[in-house]
Design an enzyme around this catalytic site. Structure first.
Site, short mmCIF file in Angstrom:
data_model
loop_
_atom_site.label_atom_id
_atom_site.label_comp_id
_atom_site.label_asym_id
_atom_site.label_seq_id
_atom_site.Cartn_x
_atom_site.Cartn_y
_atom_site.Cartn_z
N ARG A 1 6.44 7.62 7.19
CA ARG A 1 7.06 7.24 5.85
C ARG A 1 5.90 7.74 4.99
O ARG A 1 6.38 7.70 3.73
CB ARG A 1 7.19 5.71 5.75
CG ARG A 1 5.89 5.05 5.68
CD ARG A 1 5.88 3.45 6.01
NE ARG A 1 6.48 2.80 4.72
CZ ARG A 1 5.66 2.32 3.84
NH1 ARG A 1 4.34 2.58 3.71
NH2 ARG A 1 6.24 1.48 2.97
N TRP B 1 -7.50 9.33 0.05
CA TRP B 1 -8.63 9.36 1.00
C TRP B 1 -8.27 9.91 2.30
O TRP B 1 -9.17 10.29 3.14
CB TRP B 1 -9.21 7.87 0.83
CG TRP B 1 -8.71 6.60 1.59
CD1 TRP B 1 -7.22 6.34 1.57
CD2 TRP B 1 -9.28 5.79 2.41
NE1 TRP B 1 -7.21 5.34 2.29
CE2 TRP B 1 -8.57 5.06 2.75
CE3 TRP B 1 -10.65 5.40 2.86
CZ2 TRP B 1 -8.65 3.72 3.77
CZ3 TRP B 1 -10.93 4.51 3.51
CH2 TRP B 1 -10.21 3.42 3.84
N ASP B 2 -6.95 9.62 2.99
CA ASP B 2 -6.74 10.18 3.88
C ASP B 2 -6.82 11.63 4.20
O ASP B 2 -7.35 12.24 5.23
CB ASP B 2 -5.12 10.12 4.08
CG ASP B 2 -4.31 8.75 4.18
OD1 ASP B 2 -4.87 7.85 3.47
OD2 ASP B 2 -3.62 8.28 5.28
N ARG C 1 -3.03 4.44 -10.13
CA ARG C 1 -3.94 3.73 -9.33
C ARG C 1 -4.49 4.72 -8.32
O ARG C 1 -3.77 5.64 -8.32
CB ARG C 1 -3.68 2.76 -8.59
CG ARG C 1 -2.53 2.87 -7.57
CD ARG C 1 -1.91 1.60 -6.62
NE ARG C 1 -1.40 2.07 -5.49
CZ ARG C 1 0.10 1.55 -5.37
NH1 ARG C 1 0.63 1.10 -6.34
NH2 ARG C 1 0.51 1.74 -4.38
N SER C 2 -6.13 4.60 -8.19
CA SER C 2 -6.70 5.81 -7.22
C SER C 2 -6.65 5.22 -5.96
O SER C 2 -5.79 4.29 -5.43
CB SER C 2 -7.82 6.14 -7.96
OG SER C 2 -8.34 7.18 -7.25
N GLN C 3 -7.45 6.06 -5.16
CA GLN C 3 -7.76 5.23 -3.91
C GLN C 3 -9.31 5.62 -3.78
O GLN C 3 -9.86 6.14 -4.49
CB GLN C 3 -7.13 6.23 -2.96
CG GLN C 3 -5.97 5.53 -2.03
CD GLN C 3 -5.31 6.06 -0.89
OE1 GLN C 3 -5.54 6.97 -0.49
NE2 GLN C 3 -4.70 5.16 -0.01
N PRO D 1 6.55 -0.24 -6.65
CA PRO D 1 7.84 0.36 -6.58
C PRO D 1 8.23 0.42 -5.02
O PRO D 1 9.52 0.25 -4.56
CB PRO D 1 8.05 1.63 -7.45
CG PRO D 1 7.14 1.24 -8.34
CD PRO D 1 5.96 0.62 -7.79
N ASP E 1 -5.00 -1.97 2.31
CA ASP E 1 -3.97 -2.99 1.83
C ASP E 1 -2.89 -3.22 2.95
O ASP E 1 -2.62 -2.39 3.63
CB ASP E 1 -3.22 -2.17 0.81
CG ASP E 1 -2.60 -0.58 1.24
OD1 ASP E 1 -3.71 -0.10 1.67
OD2 ASP E 1 -1.78 -0.04 1.04
N GLU F 1 -1.25 5.80 13.39
CA GLU F 1 -2.10 5.40 12.21
C GLU F 1 -3.35 4.63 12.41
O GLU F 1 -4.25 4.54 11.86
CB GLU F 1 -1.34 5.21 10.89
CG GLU F 1 -0.91 3.75 11.10
CD GLU F 1 -0.14 3.31 9.77
OE1 GLU F 1 0.74 2.39 9.89
OE2 GLU F 1 -0.48 3.76 8.57
O1 LIG Z 1 -2.01 6.46 5.36
C1 LIG Z 1 -1.36 6.20 3.93
C2 LIG Z 1 -1.98 5.09 3.41
O2 LIG Z 1 -1.07 4.21 3.84
C3 LIG Z 1 -1.21 2.77 3.64
O3 LIG Z 1 -1.19 2.33 2.24
C4 LIG Z 1 -0.04 2.89 1.64
O4 LIG Z 1 1.15 2.23 1.94
C5 LIG Z 1 1.22 0.99 1.19
C6 LIG Z 1 2.68 0.53 1.35
O5 LIG Z 1 3.53 1.23 1.39
C7 LIG Z 1 1.19 1.44 -0.58
O6 LIG Z 1 1.48 0.49 -1.21
C8 LIG Z 1 -0.39 2.09 -0.56
O7 LIG Z 1 -0.48 2.39 -1.98
C9 LIG Z 1 -0.26 3.34 0.28
O8 LIG Z 1 -1.57 3.72 0.16
C10 LIG Z 1 -2.84 2.49 4.03
O9 LIG Z 1 -3.10 1.02 3.86
C11 LIG Z 1 -3.67 3.16 3.13
O10 LIG Z 1 -5.18 3.04 3.52
C12 LIG Z 1 -3.34 4.77 3.59
O11 LIG Z 1 -4.11 5.71 2.72
#
Ligand SMILES: OC[C@H]1O[C@H](O[C@H]2O[C@H](CO)[C@@H](O)[C@H](O)[C@H]2O)[C@H](O)[C@@H](O)[C@@H]1O
Length: 693
Positions: free
Chosen positions: A226, A233-234, A279-281, A345, A375, A572
């Site tokens: 998905r 950060w990935d 938002r960032s990471q 969203p 998250d 993952e």
């Molecule tokens: O591997 C990609 C990311 O997957 C997770 O977070 C992502 O999915 C969430 C739900 O759809 C979304 O709200 C979030 O902003 C996305 O980054 C995972 O928790 C992340 O660490 C990862 O980067």
């Protein structure tokens, strides 16, 4: 209702239609179609309602356009609406259409709808939706499905076919792997970059209004499943893996994309969709650049990019800082905080349902959780008594100073100082060295627990540490964010790990010890966390630390490989228990692909390739100076009274024959292969031997 000063950039005359009172009846994209008088009337109506409901709002505001706008700045419906929505789009980020489609749950995953491409201009689609829903807003699910089918294309339209030009059959890393099965697997991991590679169509740049995808110029690698877009950060672990796959051009292109995003947004968004744009990471760009420079020595590229690297650091230091006082000292440390209102969203219906029982402020906390990369997790739960307790609705990410974010910033400061030295800018290098010194001091005073020998997050509500285990507690070891002698600190951390029995899990280190049902909790183990912990222990001056690092690498590689053999897929996240299971929990099904997992596996295969095994073979240490201590590798459930034993904890180790598991693990004692030959550097293995010597 209260009147509070607003950020001036929230409601400008142009985007005044974003005001929550009118946004659903008057869309920005339809502005040109709207009669000016009608518009004025609706604004006047809004002000009147606002003014009637709040004595502090001046009716005078009606007198002129400017005053109307000022009144809208000043009036507010509560804290959650102080901020803009996740982006300005009335298709992808806010508005009636999004709300109706997501709450009707047309798709299994809310992310599906917001990843769809528009077939027509947003104004046309929004007008059609208004026609469909007025005067009677009640429409059937079938009507809604037909509407979506008429106006939207399936996700995935934004990419064109792309095969990385720098992909070759036989990257050097393969020669380092002794075990034949692991070598074959590494060949397949290397091939996965081709299936995860994406190039964004130029149409996305020409018609951004039709897509939620954010355009970037260079091809890239996505996580998979998905996650159809790049993630901030990935990409660090993906780039590490690409560099080991000898794919320098693709790695550089990904870094260039992030620099492009820096230019456009002045920070790096969570991922490649407009709904992530506020938002960032965790800040890994500087670390990506370091990895690339270490391999290529491309100082021209560093020179061209340094201003944007500085700018990213500034973003975190201007927008994500909190003062915290410890004794007579006040430190400035960083936290995550997202100033955007409304549900996410991509998880809209879940956020709406969850906030019903709480308040809309929860949406800020959830988005902030997403910014942290964790998250979601019990790590962010704070109950009404200020305790680290509760469920997802108790998420208060903004109220926690996170150990890992501050450690990553420690790394940023050290690397930026080094970059500026390389480029001859010594005053800037000194600036970062000073910042690093302050950070190390702050991390020690606020996070370090001398008694337990580990770092803990800090709760800003109670002004106390959160002493529960989270794998993030170990990140300062990896970031070398401490002053003490590294060997000594590693020994303390190992003592902590052993006392909490964190090394006893079959497949890796768990994210936490609490089975909250959230994905960043027990029993899940995440690739980036394993990598940081293993590297932190490996580079410490501790013999035990290096031995444990190898054992954890072996466990991780074995379970990744075992599951790959079973499903022909990389996941993952993984379960720390059992005979190889993917991780679970959280708000979406476990995903395959998978960018960072493949990157971490390649890193471990590179580091320990001459010692790692696919099967339960017993290895004998052949150090000329005698054997190292045999580690205690017994697998056991937590003992009564240990801090990691909690009510309701799931121990899956009981499913398997413990004696078989123990025998298997005893086979993981570091073996003597041919010495690892690293390109220009000392290998883990060499360091172990040096230490033994
Ligand atoms: O591997 C990609 C990311 O997957 C997770 O977070 C992502 O999915 C969430 C739900 O759809 C979304 O709200 C979030 O902003 C996305 O980054 C995972 O928790 C992340 O660490 C990862 O980067």
């Amino acid at each position: 209702m209260k009147c509070v000063p607003q950020k001036i950039d929230v409601y400008t005359p142009v985007n005044i239609f974003r005001h929550p009172w009118i946004k659903d009846s008057c869309y920005l994209d339809l502005c040109t179609e709207i009669n000016f008088h009608l518009m004025l009337n609706s604004l006047a109506l809004v002000i009147l309602i606002e003014a009637a409901a709040s004595k502090l709002c001046l009716i005078m505001a009606l007198k002129s356009w400017n005053w109307l706008v000022v009144a809208l700045y000043l009036c507010d419906h509560g804290s959650a609406t102080r901020f803009p929505s996740p982006c300005d789009s009335y298709i992808y980020c806010t508005g009636n259409l999004l709300h109706t489609v997501q709450m009707a749950k047309l798709f299994d995953d809310d992310k599906h709808f917001v990843d769809m491409k528009l077939k027509m201009n947003p104004g046309v689609v929004l007008a059609a939706f208004r026609n469909l829903t007025s005067p009677n807003p009640e429409i059937t699910k079938e009507q809604l499905k037909l509407f979506v089918k008429t106006y939207f294309d399936a996700p995935g339209q934004e990419f064109e076919k792309w095969t990385p030009a720098d992909w070759c059959d036989h990257p050097q890393i393969l020669q380092k792997i002794s075990d034949q099965k692991l070598r074959l697997w590494a060949t397949e991991l290397h091939a996965l970059w081709k299936s995860l590679g994406r190039k964004i169509k130029l149409d996305v740049q020409a018609h951004p209004e039709l897509y939620s995808q954010v355009y970037v110029p260079k091809p890239l690698i996505v996580p998979g499943g998905r996650f159809r877009e790049y993630y901030y950060w990935d990409s660090y672990w993906i780039i590490k893996g690409l560099l080991l796959s000898d794919m320098r051009e693709t790695s550089k292109g990904m870094i260039e994309n992030f620099l492009y995003l820096m230019q456009r947004f002045e920070f790096i968004p969570n991922g490649g969709r407009i709904y992530y744009e506020r938002r960032s990471q965790p800040p890994f760009l500087v670390l990506m650049m370091e990895s690339y420079i270490n391999v290529t020595n491309d100082l021209d590229f560093l020179k061209q990019s340094i201003d944007l690297l500085d700018k990213e650091y500034e973003f975190w230091m201007k927008n994500r800082v909190m003062p915290v006082s410890v004794g007579s000292k006040t430190h400035r440390l960083n936290r995550y905080i997202v100033e955007a209102a409304g549900p996410r969203p991509e998880s809209y219906s879940k956020d709406v349902e969850l906030a019903q029982a709480v308040s809309e402020d929860l949406w800020i906390e959830l988005k902030t959780g997403a910014e942290s990369g964790w998250d979601f997790s019990s790590r962010w739960f704070i109950d009404p008594n200020g305790k680290n307790n509760g469920t997802l609705k108790d998420t208060k990410t903004t109220q926690i100073l996170p150990v890992d974010l501050n450690s990553v910033l420690c790394k940023n400061e050290r690397i930026l100082a080094m970059f500026h030295k390389l480029l001859g800018n010594f005053s800037k290098a000194q600036y970062y060295e000073d910042a690093l010194k302050h950070r190390i001091d702050a991390v020690h005073d606020v996070f370090w627990d001398e008694t337990q020998g580990v770092w803990f997050d800090y709760n800003l509500i109670t002004n106390h540490s959160n002493t529960a285990f989270y794998a993030s507690n170990l990140v300062p070891l990896w970031a070398e964010c401490f002053e003490q002698e590294p060997g000594k600190i590693a020994e303390m951390v190992i003592h902590y790990l052993e006392s909490q029995q964190l090394l006893s899990y079959k497949n890796g280190i768990p994210t936490s010890l609490l089975p909250s049902g959230e994905q960043w909790d027990y029993p899940n183990a995440w690739p980036p966390l394993q990598q940081m912990i293993i590297e932190g222990l490996a580079k410490s001056n501790s013999k035990a630390g290096q031995r444990i690092a190898f054992q954890q690498a072996q466990k991780w590689i074995h379970s990744n490989w075992q599951l790959y053999e079973k499903h022909q897929a990389m996941f993952e996240k993984y379960d720390v228990n059992g005979d190889g299971n993917p991780g679970g929990g959280g708000e979406y099904d476990v995903q395959v692909g998978f960018g960072w997992t493949n990157g971490v596996a390649l890193q471990l295969l590179d580091e320990y390739g001459d010692q790692l095994t696919s099967g339960p073979r017993r290895y004998h240490w052949r150090s000329p100076r005698g054997p190292i201590d045999e580690p205690d590798l017994t697998v056991r459930p937590p003992t009564a009274g240990s801090a990691n034993r909690r009510e309701g904890r799931r121990w899956i180790g009981g499913d398997v024959d413990q004696s078989v598991v123990a025998a298997f693990l005893r086979g993981l004692i570091p073996g003597a292969g041919e010495g690892a030959r690293r390109r220009g550097g000392q290998s883990q293995r060499d360091r172990v031997n040096l230490y033994n010597g």
